[in-house]
Write a protein that holds these residues in place. Structure first.
Motif, mmCIF file in Angstrom:
data_model
loop_
_atom_site.group_PDB
_atom_site.id
_atom_site.type_symbol
_atom_site.label_atom_id
_atom_site.label_comp_id
_atom_site.label_asym_id
_atom_site.label_seq_id
_atom_site.Cartn_x
_atom_site.Cartn_y
_atom_site.Cartn_z
ATOM 1 N N GLY A 75 108.775 60.113 42.064
ATOM 2 C CA GLY A 75 107.877 60.839 42.961
ATOM 3 C C GLY A 75 107.548 60.007 44.179
ATOM 4 N N PRO A 76 106.886 60.582 45.194
ATOM 5 C CA PRO A 76 106.597 59.837 46.406
ATOM 6 C C PRO A 76 105.577 58.731 46.137
ATOM 7 N N LEU A 77 105.752 57.558 46.775
ATOM 8 C CA LEU A 77 104.793 56.464 46.636
ATOM 9 C C LEU A 77 103.489 56.846 47.329
ATOM 10 N N ARG A 78 102.367 56.526 46.707
ATOM 11 C CA ARG A 78 101.082 56.850 47.319
ATOM 12 C C ARG A 78 100.330 55.565 47.613
ATOM 13 N N GLY A 79 99.704 55.513 48.762
ATOM 14 C CA GLY A 79 98.850 54.381 49.115
ATOM 15 C C GLY A 79 97.431 54.686 48.671
ATOM 16 N N SER A 80 96.455 54.244 49.441
ATOM 17 C CA SER A 80 95.076 54.575 49.124
ATOM 18 C C SER A 80 94.260 54.466 50.408
ATOM 19 N N VAL A 81 93.018 54.879 50.314
ATOM 20 C CA VAL A 81 92.101 54.713 51.447
ATOM 21 C C VAL A 81 92.045 53.214 51.779
ATOM 22 N N THR A 82 92.091 52.860 53.074
ATOM 23 C CA THR A 82 92.119 51.436 53.423
ATOM 24 C C THR A 82 90.864 50.723 52.936
ATOM 25 N N LEU A 83 90.990 49.425 52.738
ATOM 26 C CA LEU A 83 89.858 48.643 52.228
ATOM 27 C C LEU A 83 88.676 48.718 53.183
ATOM 28 N N VAL A 84 88.952 48.764 54.503
ATOM 29 C CA VAL A 84 87.858 48.820 55.477
ATOM 30 C C VAL A 84 87.107 50.148 55.318
ATOM 31 N N THR A 85 87.863 51.237 55.150
ATOM 32 C CA THR A 85 87.214 52.547 54.970
ATOM 33 C C THR A 85 86.447 52.593 53.651
ATOM 34 N N GLN A 86 87.039 52.027 52.596
ATOM 35 C CA GLN A 86 86.321 51.988 51.312
ATOM 36 C C GLN A 86 85.010 51.219 51.454
ATOM 37 N N THR A 87 85.074 50.094 52.192
ATOM 38 C CA THR A 87 83.878 49.280 52.396
ATOM 39 C C THR A 87 82.858 50.043 53.236
ATOM 40 N N LYS A 88 83.332 50.694 54.298
ATOM 41 C CA LYS A 88 82.455 51.480 55.166
ATOM 42 C C LYS A 88 81.761 52.591 54.366
ATOM 43 N N ASP A 89 82.532 53.301 53.530
ATOM 44 C CA ASP A 89 81.960 54.382 52.716
ATOM 45 C C ASP A 89 80.863 53.850 51.790
ATOM 46 N N ALA A 90 81.138 52.683 51.171
ATOM 47 C CA ALA A 90 80.153 52.109 50.241
ATOM 48 C C ALA A 90 78.888 51.684 50.991
ATOM 49 N N LEU A 91 79.075 51.145 52.217
ATOM 50 C CA LEU A 91 77.916 50.748 53.027
ATOM 51 C C LEU A 91 77.086 51.970 53.401
#
Ligand code: 2NL
Length: 347
Positions: free
Chosen positions: A105-121
Motif C-alpha cells: 500500500g502507499p507509504l504514509r507520513g504523519s503530521v509534522t513534529l512542528v504542527t504536532q507541537t503547535k497543536d499541543a501548545l
C-alpha cells in the motif's frame, strides 16, 4: 556351437541399473530404459545369441534373460513413477497461486513534529482560557516594527535580519519576523480584555545550520485587562510550563530587554532532559532558556489606541521548533523541514 555368456546378462543388468539411478528426469529414464530393453537395446541383443544354442541351454539362458528383463521393467517402472510424482509436485508448486500475498500500500507520513507541537501548545493555552488568533505572514513595516516600539533606526531592528518584499516603498513590506503583528491586529480589532495566543510561521534572513532555519514557527501570547501585574505574568508562565511539560518542570525569569515590553524578562524552564539535575543540554545548570516575556510597553498600547492608564498587560513568546527540538531530542533543526519519511513515521 557357441556357449551362452551368462555373465553378459549380469553386466547388462548392472549397467542398466547404473543408468537408471543416474537419470534425473522421466525422459532420461525412458531413454536409459530403451537403451537396455528397447528393440535395439543391450538386453534385447542378448536374445539374438540364444538362437544358436542347444535346446537345453537355450531354455536356461532364455529364462535368465527374461528374469533380468522382468526385474528391470519393474525397476524402471517404479523409478518412473517416483520421477513422475516429483515432476508433478514441482509443476504444481510452480503453478500455485499465492492467495496470501499482500501489497504494502502507499507509504504514509504523519503530521509534522512542528504542527504536532503547535497543536499541543494550542490545547494547553485553550485549557487555560486563551483563544487562538492568526494573521498574515506578509506584513507592513508598521505592524511588524513601528507599532511595537521599534522605530526605523532602532538598534533592535538589526537583530531581526528582515526579509523585505519588492513591493511599494523600499522596506515597507516584509515577511513577518515574529508573530507580534498578529497581536497588534487583534488589539486594533477588538477592545480588551484580551487573552490570546498567536502561533505561526515567521521569517529571518538566517543561513541554515543545526540551530537556525530561515523560516521557523513561534507562539506568542497576549493578555490585556484591568489590573494585570508582573505576578500574573510569572504565574501564567509557570502554570503553562507545568501543564505542557508535566509536574516537576518549572519556569524562572531573569531580567532582559525587549523594545515592546517594560520590564522584560527571559524565561527558562527546568531542563526536560535531566529534570534539573544538570546535564550536557543545560550546560550543567538544570535550566534551559525557552523565550521572552514582559509587561506590554505603554508606547505599544498608545500605537493601537488602548489607554495605558486604564489597561495593563503582559506578552510572551517562544519558538515552537525549539520546543519540538527539546521535546523530541532532535539534534539538527533542518530535519524538521526535510519531510523525510524515516523521521516523520517515527512520531
Ligand atoms: C522571544 C521574545 C517576546 C513579546 C514577544 C509582545 C507583543 C506585543 C507587545 C509586547 Cl503586541 N510584546 N511580544 C514580548 C516579549 C517577548 O518574545 O524571545 N521570542 C522568541
Amino acid at each position: 556351437m557357441t556357449a551362452f555368456d551368462a555373465a553378459a546378462v549380469a553386466t547388462v543388468e548392472e549397467q542398466a541399473r547404473v543408468a537408471l539411478a543416474s537419470a534425473t528426469s522421466v525422459d532420461e529414464l525412458r531413454s536409459a530404459q530403451a537403451a537396455t530393453l528397447g528393440k535395439r537395446g543391450a538386453l534385447t541383443a542378448l536374445n539374438a545369441t540364444l538362437r544358436d544354442l542347444p535346446d537345453e541351454d537355450r531354455k536356461k539362458a532364455g529364462a535368465l534373460v527374461n528374469e533380468a528383463r522382468a526385474r528391470l521393467v519393474a525397476a524402471f517402472d517404479a523409478r518412473a513413477a517416483e520421477l513422475e510424482a516429483a515432476e508433478r509436485e514441482a509443476r504444481l508448486g510452480a503453478e500455485r497461486l499465492d492467495l496470501t500475498e499482500t501489497l504494502p500500500g502507499p507509504l504514509r507520513g504523519s503530521v509534522t513534529l512542528v504542527t504536532q507541537t503547535k497543536d499541543a501548545l494550542e490545547d494547553t493555552f485553550v485549557g487555560m482560557g486563551f483563544v487562538v488568533a492568526e494573521g498574515p505572514e506578509v506584513e507592513s513595516d508598521w505592524h511588524n516594527f513601528e507599532a511595537l516600539n521599534i522605530p526605523r533606526f532602532h538598534p533592535a531592528r538589526s537583530n531581526f535580519d528582515t526579509l523585505y518584499l519588492d513591493w511599494g516603498e523600499p522596506e515597507s513590506t516584509l515577511l513577518r519576523t515574529h508573530t507580534s503583528p498578529v497581536q497588534i491586529r487583534l488589539m486594533l480589532e477588538q477592545p480588551p480584555p484580551i487573552y490570546a495566543v498567536m502561533p505561526g510561521r515567521v521569517y529571518r534572513k538566517d543561513t541554515p545550520d543545526a540551530r537556525h532555519t530561515p523560516s521557523f514557527s513561534q507562539i506568542e501570547g497576549l493578555v490585556v485587562d484591568h489590573g494585570i501585574t508582573f505576578g500574573d505574568l510569572a504565574g501564567t508562565i509557570d502554570t503553562f510550563t507545568g501543564a505542557y511539560f508535566g509536574p516537576g518542570i518549572h519556569a524562572r525569569l531573569r531580567p532582559a530587554y525587549f523594545p515592546f515590553t517594560e520590564p522584560s524578562a527571559e524565561f527558562e524552564i527546568t531542563c526536560t532532559i535531566c529534570e534539573g539535575a544538570g546535564c550536557r543540554t543545560c550546560s550543567g545548570t538544570g535550566w534551559v532558556e525557552l523565550g521572552g516575556c514582559g509587561m506590554v510597553h505603554p508606547n505599544v498600547f498608545r500605537a493601537v489606541g488602548i489607554d495605558p492608564e486604564e489597561w495593563t498587560g503582559f506578552a510572551f513568546g517562544f519558538g515552537i521548533d525549539r520546543l519540538a527540538q527539546m521535546r523530541y531530542e532532535i539534534a539538527d533543526m533542518r530535519v524538521l523541514a526535510d519531510n523525510d519519511l524515516r523521521l516523520t513515521t517515527q512520531f
